[in-house]
Scaffold this motif. Structure first.
Motif, PDB file in Angstrom:
ATOM      1  N   PHE A  33       0.844  -1.193   0.000  1.00 48.79           N
ATOM      2  CA  PHE A  33       0.000   0.000   0.000  1.00 48.79           C
ATOM      3  C   PHE A  33       0.885   1.251   0.000  1.00 48.79           C
ATOM      4  O   PHE A  33       1.850   1.345   0.767  1.00 48.79           O
ATOM      5  CB  PHE A  33      -0.916   0.014   1.223  1.00 48.79           C
ATOM      6  N   ASP A  34       0.562   2.197  -0.853  1.00 43.49           N
ATOM      7  CA  ASP A  34       1.327   3.437  -0.984  1.00 43.49           C
ATOM      8  C   ASP A  34       0.358   4.606  -0.787  1.00 43.49           C
ATOM      9  O   ASP A  34      -0.431   4.926  -1.685  1.00 43.49           O
ATOM     10  CB  ASP A  34       1.988   3.495  -2.365  1.00 43.49           C
ATOM     11  N   ALA A  35       0.413   5.226   0.394  1.00 44.43           N
ATOM     12  CA  ALA A  35      -0.532   6.289   0.728  1.00 44.43           C
ATOM     13  C   ALA A  35      -0.357   7.506  -0.169  1.00 44.43           C
ATOM     14  O   ALA A  35      -1.337   8.123  -0.607  1.00 44.43           O
ATOM     15  CB  ALA A  35      -0.358   6.705   2.195  1.00 44.43           C
ATOM     16  N   VAL A  36       0.894   7.870  -0.452  1.00 48.38           N
ATOM     17  CA  VAL A  36       1.155   9.038  -1.304  1.00 48.38           C
ATOM     18  C   VAL A  36       0.588   8.805  -2.702  1.00 48.38           C
ATOM     19  O   VAL A  36      -0.101   9.672  -3.262  1.00 48.38           O
ATOM     20  CB  VAL A  36       2.669   9.332  -1.365  1.00 48.38           C
ATOM     21  N   ALA A  37       0.860   7.630  -3.251  1.00 53.51           N
ATOM     22  CA  ALA A  37       0.340   7.309  -4.591  1.00 53.51           C
ATOM     23  C   ALA A  37      -1.180   7.292  -4.595  1.00 53.51           C
ATOM     24  O   ALA A  37      -1.818   7.731  -5.558  1.00 53.51           O
ATOM     25  CB  ALA A  37       0.885   5.957  -5.059  1.00 53.51           C
ATOM     26  N   ALA A  38      -1.793   6.799  -3.509  1.00 52.11           N
ATOM     27  CA  ALA A  38      -3.258   6.747  -3.426  1.00 52.11           C
ATOM     28  C   ALA A  38      -3.862   8.141  -3.430  1.00 52.11           C
ATOM     29  O   ALA A  38      -4.866   8.394  -4.106  1.00 52.11           O
ATOM     30  CB  ALA A  38      -3.677   5.992  -2.165  1.00 52.11           C
TER      31      ALA A  38
END
Length: 564
Positions: A33-38
């Motif tokens: 999971f990548d919060a920045v990308a999301a």
């Protein structure tokens, strides 16, 4: 990092609403999971301001990676495998600490993993994900991770000879690393919208270049790649069903691949050179949608002429221009317009670039005697209404095409000439009788492809009046019109252009032009007569695209240099 902590940090940036935060965090427990990308993907915030806000909250600097120059010794501080695995890049060494650019500060254990990989103290800095990807490609080269793995495995070159059985070579070339590298090259080209890939052996390196929007761009590669040149070329030849042991003669083949749900048809050509075999790959999308007649971008006058031409019951319509000028695309657009149930369409091509439903397409095979001329003789017995000939290359093909046109068939074909009027001279030089040409030829379209300005970064400017005059453009048209120039941004690879469009010179063979052909009038005389009757030259049509804000003066001058 726990989702609660992550959520608190993101909340404190002030860039997301509670609803947006909930959307981002709903997948927080999933692997990778990548919060920045999301956040960026959902459109809740742009990456640059988000990183600035996160850096402020976490005490991390934001590093401007796009314009950075990184010393080679810095790049070697972290193994290439770790760079690509974690999508990071080392950028500087300060006070015994290695600064490493990352884009996702929430990735658990990242600093520790980098510390173990490098054996150094790690100082994290934030950079945009696209900038990190571009930097790793620039400084390490495409497929650097794969090349490093080959070196670690102690991979040695395999020199195919006639004593090798093809199955043995196939087994050797199925090695995962070589397969992966070839796939990476094709995938990279696909992402860059390239039409061609050229693998060119040099004295000390293997150079790979992509053709994007008509121009070649060299792709950065690991310096050790030349060590695996033969294995890479052998792998491509195996995929294209070529003779892997034959290195002295040119060969042709085809590869079928599936990328991102699309079928890719790759035409492969090998040519022996001083330092090894040069390999060219032409990328064709099998599922590509054909361009419609209205999408060609013809001017109203020219579109009217072409509409009349393609609806004629007989005659010859020629499309001319150099290789890569979009001739086949235009011909397919014309055929698509008249491809109805009551018309029998047959084409002879070398090779068939795109398969068109409802059309009988024949692939030329010179090695077994199936040439354009041979196919044409038999096509006339197949009761066609419309015939498309990939190219008129010799007198024999031209003669049969003219006879077909005179016996009630509509014939489309191509020639390699600089302008429309030059096609008449070319056919006469082939030996075609002037009176036959005058009575069968109906229309000639010369065309070029110019690069289209990138809409994200084009900017207005005032051109030099001397340039306008020397180019033959009407300066008075510029008074109340905004002219644009190329700037360059991420979306267009800093080129200022993205995509291409056609410019056209449509010469209708009317009565005035027809009377000039039997007397073998020079091409310049025919061209001048056509201009007097309203024909737009390639350069003038290009200039109208400049006035429309679609391309630049420099681009029009580049592609019409020899055909003003």
């Amino acid at each position: 990092m726990q989702s609660a902590t992550m959520g608190g940090i993101l909340r404190r940036t002030g860039l997301l609403t509670e609803a947006q935060l909930a959307t981002v965090l709903q997948n927080a427990g999933k692997p990778d999971f990548d919060a920045v990308a999301a956040v960026v993907r959902e459109g809740f915030a742009a990456e640059e301001p988000l990183l600035q806000a996160l850096g402020k909250e976490l005490g991390l600097d934001v590093f401007p990676l796009a314009a950075a120059v990184i010393a080679p010794e810095i790049l070697q501080k972290i193994p290439t495998k770790a760079v690509f695995q974690y999508n990071v890049i080392p950028v500087a060494m300060e006070n015994g600490a290695l600064s490493v650019a990352i884009h996702n500060p929430f990735e658990p254990g990242l600093a520790d993993a980098l510390r173990l990989a490098s054996g150094l103290r790690i100082r994290l800095v934030l950079s945009r994900a696209p900038d990190i990807s571009a930097a790793t490609k620039k400084f390490y080269g495409v497929g650097a991770e794969t090349v490093e793995r080959l070196i670690e495995e102690g991979r040695i070159e395999v020199e195919p000879t006639s004593q090798f059985d093809k199955a043995d070579i196939d087994d050797l070339d199925q090695e995962a690393s070589i397969v992966r590298f070839v796939n990476q090259i094709v995938w990279e080209a696909y992402q860059e919208r390239a039409t061609d890939i050229h693998l060119e052996p040099m004295e000390k390196e293997l150079r790979i270049r992509y053709r994007v929007d008509g121009l070649l761009h060299q792709t950065p590669l690991p310096p050790q790649l030349a060590r695996f040149q033969n294995a890479i070329i052998s792998r491509i030849k195996v995929m294209a069903n070529m003779d892997i042991a034959e290195k002295r003669l040119p060969q042709d083949g085809r590869i079928g691949m599936r990328i991102r749900g699309e079928d890719l048809d790759i035409r492969v050509s090998t040519m022996p050179t001083v330092y090894g075999e040069s390999v060219s790959l032409r990328l064709l999308m099998r599922g590509k949608q054909f361009i419609g007649f209205h999408e060609l971008g013809l001017r109203e006058r020219d579109a009217g002429i072409m509409r009349r031409m393609i609806e004629r019951p007989n005659g010859i319509v020629l499309v001319t221009g150099p290789t890569g000028s979009g001739k086949s695309t235009s011909l397919y657009a014309y055929l698509r317009e008249i491809n109805t149930i009551d018309q029998r369409l047959i084409t002879v091509e070398d090779p068939i670039e795109y398969e068109m439903p409802g059309v009988n397409q024949i692939n030329v095979k010179s090695e077994i005697g199936l040439t354009f001329a041979t196919a044409l003789r038999h096509i006339l017995r197949q009761d066609p209404d419309v015939i498309m000939i990939g190219e008129i290359r010799d007198f024999e093909t031209a003669e049969i095409a003219i006879r077909a046109a005179l016996t009630g068939h509509l014939v489309f074909s191509t020639l390699h000439t600089n302008d429309a009027a030059g096609s008449i001279t070319r056919l006469l030089d082939m030996g075609v009788e002037p009176f036959l040409l005058a009575s069968s030829l109906e229309c000639i379209v010369a065309q070029r492809l110019v690069r289209r300005l990138c809409t994200a970064c084009k900017r207005p400017y005032k051109p030099d009046p001397a340039l306008i005059v020397s180019a033959g453009f009407p300066a008075e048209r510029l008074a109340d019109t905004t002219i644009y120039e190329a700037a360059g941004c991420e979306k267009c690879r800093q080129s200022g252009y993205r995509g291409r469009m056609g410019i056209y010179e449509v010469l209708e063979i009317n009565e005035a032009i027809e009377t000039l052909i039997p007397s073998r009038a020079p091409a310049s005389v025919i061209k001048q007569k056509a201009i007097e009757q309203g024909m737009l030259t390639l350069r003038n049509d290009g200039f109208l695209r400049v006035l429309d804000g679609l391309t630049t003066i420099d681009e029009v001058l580049r592609v019409t240099e020899e055909s003003a």
